[in-house]
Every structure is written in structure tokens, then in C-alpha cells.
Design an enzyme around this catalytic site. Sequence first.
Site, PDB file in Angstrom:
ATOM      1  N   LEU A   1       0.812  -1.220   0.000  1.00 21.01           N
ATOM      2  CA  LEU A   1       0.000   0.000   0.000  1.00 21.01           C
ATOM      3  C   LEU A   1       0.844   1.270   0.000  1.00 21.01           C
ATOM      4  CD1 LEU A   1      -2.688  -1.103   2.617  1.00 21.01           C
ATOM      5  CD2 LEU A   1      -2.728  -1.369   0.117  1.00 21.01           C
ATOM      6  N   HIS A   2       0.406   2.240  -0.803  1.00 21.81           N
ATOM      7  CA  HIS A   2       1.057   3.551  -0.836  1.00 21.81           C
ATOM      8  C   HIS A   2      -0.027   4.612  -0.621  1.00 21.81           C
ATOM      9  CE1 HIS A   2      -0.616   3.737  -4.842  1.00 21.81           C
ATOM     10  NE2 HIS A   2       0.050   2.649  -5.191  1.00 21.81           N
TER      11      HIS A   2
ATOM     12  N   HIS B   1      -3.429   4.225  -2.390  1.00 20.14           N
ATOM     13  CA  HIS B   1      -4.386   3.314  -1.744  1.00 20.14           C
ATOM     14  C   HIS B   1      -5.009   3.968  -0.510  1.00 20.14           C
ATOM     15  CE1 HIS B   1      -1.564   0.174  -3.522  1.00 20.14           C
ATOM     16  NE2 HIS B   1      -2.732  -0.187  -4.022  1.00 20.14           N
TER      17      HIS B   1
ATOM     18  N   GLN C   1      -7.951   6.421 -10.268  1.00 20.67           N
ATOM     19  CA  GLN C   1      -7.954   6.817 -11.690  1.00 20.67           C
ATOM     20  C   GLN C   1      -6.661   6.420 -12.391  1.00 20.67           C
ATOM     21  OE1 GLN C   1      -8.336  11.136 -12.636  1.00 20.67           O
ATOM     22  NE2 GLN C   1      -7.001  10.572 -14.346  1.00 20.67           N
ATOM     23  N   LYS C   2      -5.623   6.110 -11.622  1.00 16.16           N
ATOM     24  CA  LYS C   2      -4.364   5.711 -12.280  1.00 16.16           C
ATOM     25  C   LYS C   2      -4.629   4.525 -13.209  1.00 16.16           C
ATOM     26  CE  LYS C   2      -0.006   3.921 -12.019  1.00 16.16           C
ATOM     27  NZ  LYS C   2      -0.353   2.646 -11.437  1.00 16.16           N
TER      28      LYS C   2
ATOM     29  N   SER D   1       2.562   0.556  -6.746  1.00 15.68           N
ATOM     30  CA  SER D   1       3.330  -0.427  -5.967  1.00 15.68           C
ATOM     31  C   SER D   1       4.562  -0.857  -6.757  1.00 15.68           C
ATOM     32  CB  SER D   1       2.464  -1.646  -5.653  1.00 15.68           C
ATOM     33  OG  SER D   1       1.299  -1.224  -4.994  1.00 15.68           O
TER      34      SER D   1
HETATM   35  O1  PAF Z   1      -5.969  -2.358  -8.779  1.00 11.82           O
HETATM   36  C1  PAF Z   1      -5.624  -3.386  -8.161  1.00 11.82           C
HETATM   37  O2  PAF Z   1      -4.832  -3.351  -7.211  1.00 11.82           O
HETATM   38  C2  PAF Z   1      -6.183  -4.727  -8.600  1.00 11.82           C
HETATM   39  O3  PAF Z   1      -6.295  -4.815  -9.987  1.00 11.82           O
HETATM   40  C3  PAF Z   1      -7.502  -5.103  -7.902  1.00 11.82           C
HETATM   41  C4  PAF Z   1      -8.622  -4.140  -8.279  1.00 11.82           C
HETATM   42  C5  PAF Z   1      -7.312  -5.115  -6.399  1.00 11.82           C
HETATM   43  C6  PAF Z   1      -7.948  -6.507  -8.338  1.00 11.82           C
HETATM   44  O4  PAF Z   1      -7.004  -7.471  -8.003  1.00 11.82           O
END
Ligand code: PAF
Length: 291
Positions: free
Chosen positions: A33-34, A37, A148-149, A186
Amino acid sequence: MKRIQHADSMRSWAEEQRSLHKTIGFVPTMGALHAGHLSLADAAVRDNDLGVASIFVNPTQFSPHEDFNQYPRPLEKDLAKLEAAGIAAVYMPTVVAMYPRDYSTYVNVDNVSEGLCGGSRPHFFRGVATVVTKLFNAVKPHRAYFGQKDAQQCAVIKRMVRDLDMGIEIVEMPIVREPDGLAMSSRNAYLTSEDRKRALCLSRALFDAEKKLKKGERDGEVLMRGIRDTMRDVEIDYVALVDAETMQPVRETIRPVVLAVAAFLPTARLIDNIKFDPNTDDAGSQRGSGR
Ligand code: PAF
């Protein structure tokens, strides 16, 4: 914060919350996570009674030659970040439970999935649509948050939710960038310092195009030529001007559009985009919004 591994337990918890009239905002992630997220987690917590996140590195969206095994999995750090963001429950299913040996059902979203990332990663959107459907079935959210990325992923999920009558509101959140413009991802962790510098040409190219759009340039060829020029030091996967809803190529900017780029650097494949609505002159590059 509750940690939930099994789909049945996740669904019972969600059903209990729904029976108490609590709204659930959901952030699906693959971990690592960054700040991007965390902006989704903040919105889910702020706009709903309960925020739920999932951490699952989904094998069906990786091709055999891609980085599934190598994908970073800093689980305890991720959990601490979600807890600090106020997330109430984290769903962390195992690969075996999600995809038993005789797993047979996939979700295909035609048209929107084709071209751009769908062109260079043919497995990708089938895997994403399938896993997101499974996650939605377990978490039972009222709203789900995506960045949106991954503009094409957002368009695919919106189309899937509409077509399959899922009744979930999809909230698309702005791109979060490093102070120098690089879109957070990530996979930025893979970049050597040399590649990290070269990667800046993606956002620089898009910001230049955004300036041209704001000055009234509407011709896709002119915009894309300028982008390709700025990205000449990296291996371009695609540069595209597409309709923001259908993801189909357009020549001119008449309706809301996405200018999207992807490039292969020696250590990672990177994507970035800006959205532009000619009717409001509104660009969605979110420059300088790094946390
Ligand atoms: O964007 C992501 O990290 C992935 O594509 C998701 C939506 C969690 C599905 O695995």
C-alpha cells in the site's frame, strides 16, 4: 480491525452490518500500500459507516511471465496502515480458497477491456473482473473505491457493475503523485534510481499535453505526437487518446477523454494518464497531490 480470511465469514459479517443499516465502503487492493491506496481508504471510511479493505495478490490477472511471485507482500505494514486509516475489517482470502483446482468461472467485459492495457496484457481484465466480482460477493459493499491511475480498470468495473446489475456505486478517486509528478504505484518499488529518473517523462509528457488541451488543442494526433516526443528515452507500450467511458480511440477531444500512456522500463512497466473534459476544461492529472 477485524482480519477475515474466509468468504463465508466475510459475507456473514457484511450481512450483519447491512442488517444494522450500516453502509460499507470497500477498497480492493493487492497490498504493497502507498498513499494512493490510503486516499481510497480515507474516502471509504469518511463516506460510509464502515470501511473494508481487501488484500489479495490475484494470480488470474498476471500472465505466466509477469511478476506474480515477485509482487511485494509487506503484510504487517499494510495492516498497520489500514488500521491507522480507520478501516473496520480486512478481507485476506488465500489463493487456494479463491481458486480451487477445478475453478471454472470467469467474467469477461467486452470492448472496454480491449486495447490499451488489454492489448499488452491479454489476461489482465478477465482476471480483474473475476476477482472483483468474487470480492464484491463476499464484502457486499454499497460503494467501492478505485484509483484513476488504472483508468481502464475503472471503466471495466463500471461497465461490469452496470451490465450485471450489481447495484454498487463505483467511486473513482484522483491519481496521487509523488512531489516530482510520478504517479504512485506499488511497482515503483522495482525502479532503480536511474529508471526512476527516466520514468518522470511519463507524467511530464502528460502535463505538457494537459497544458495544450487547456489552451484549446483538440487534435489527438498533435497531442500524441508531443507525448511520444517527450517519452523518446523509454520503450513506449502505448500512447492513446480514448473516450473516458468506452475506452475506444478518438481523434478529437469533443467528449470527456483519457490521454493514457504505458512504457516498459528495464525494471518495470508503468502506466499513467490524464482525464480531460472539454465541456468543463477540467483535467484530472492531480499534479502535486502527493501526501
Ligand atoms: O488495482 C488493483 O490493485 C487490482 O487490480 C484489484 C482491483 C485489487 C484486483 O485485483
